[in-house]
Design an enzyme around this catalytic site. Structure first.
Site, PDB file in Angstrom:
ATOM      1  CG  ASP A  26      34.024 -19.295  24.368  1.00 20.03           C
ATOM      2  OD1 ASP A  26      35.008 -19.930  23.967  1.00 20.03           O
ATOM      3  OD2 ASP A  26      32.866 -19.758  24.374  1.00 20.03           O
TER       4      ASP A  26
ATOM      5  CG  ASP B  80      32.534 -22.359  18.801  1.00 26.59           C
ATOM      6  OD1 ASP B  80      32.455 -21.626  17.793  1.00 26.59           O
ATOM      7  OD2 ASP B  80      33.372 -23.272  18.906  1.00 26.59           O
TER       8      ASP B  80
END
Length: 182
Positions: A8, A10
């Site tokens: 992922d 952020d």
């Protein structure tokens, strides 16, 4: 076949700022370049898998997202040629605006697309994120393991991750260390 760490973006690679569309606000988290170098030295690809619902909400454009990724690569490459990301896959939808879509995490769609594009064996690959939806994405795709990092939003999902028998780690570097030892 290749193997990958699916990451992922952020809260895992960069500081969570809630809808990052401005490249000037992209700040790498500690030890990310080292983690990426470790991934590559272990023979894995490093692939970003990210929901970017801010595009659907009109908060920023796809071009802004590309600019964030370009800045991220420049910042990573300052540390070492091994400290880079091999590919970016992202969903531009948001359920509040576009309704449900087939590509948004926790769907396995983006991982399956990456696997098809790069000949990746998902069963030998890992998913790392800071939300339960990231972990379930890895599980839904048939990854070997998923790990929650406690950066970004991770701390609030720690109990749920443990209850679902996912690994947890303080940050991306510690997650990569744990997973490469499996």
């Amino acid at each position: 076949m290749k193997k990958a760490f699916f990451l992922d973006r952020d809260g895992v690679i960069n500081v969570e700022v809630n809808y990052l569309g401005d490249p000037d606000k992209m700040v790498l988290l500690d030890r990310v370049p080292e983690a990426l170098a470790m991934i590559h030295r272990a023979g894995f690809m490093a692939v970003v898998i990210s929901n970017q619902g801010g595009i659907a909400k009109g908060l920023f454009t796809e071009n802004d997202t590309h600019a964030v990724h370009a800045r991220m690569q420049r910042e990573l490459l300052r540390h070492s040629p091994e400290s880079t990301l091999d590919a970016f896959f992202y969903c531009v939808h948001h359920p509040a605006v576009t309704g449900e879509c087939p590509c948004r995490k926790p769907s396995a769609f983006m991982l399956e697309k990456a696997a098809a594009d790069f000949d990746i064996d998902l069963s030998r690959s890992f998913m790392i994120g800071d939300r339960m939806s990231d972990l379930f994405t890895g599980r839904n795709a048939g990854c070997k393991e998923s790990c929650l990092v406690l950066t970004g939003y991770g701390e609030k999902d720690k109990e749920n991750a443990v209850a679902e028998k996912f690994l947890t780690a303080e940050n991306l570097f510690e997650a990569v260390k744990k997973l490469t030892e499996l």
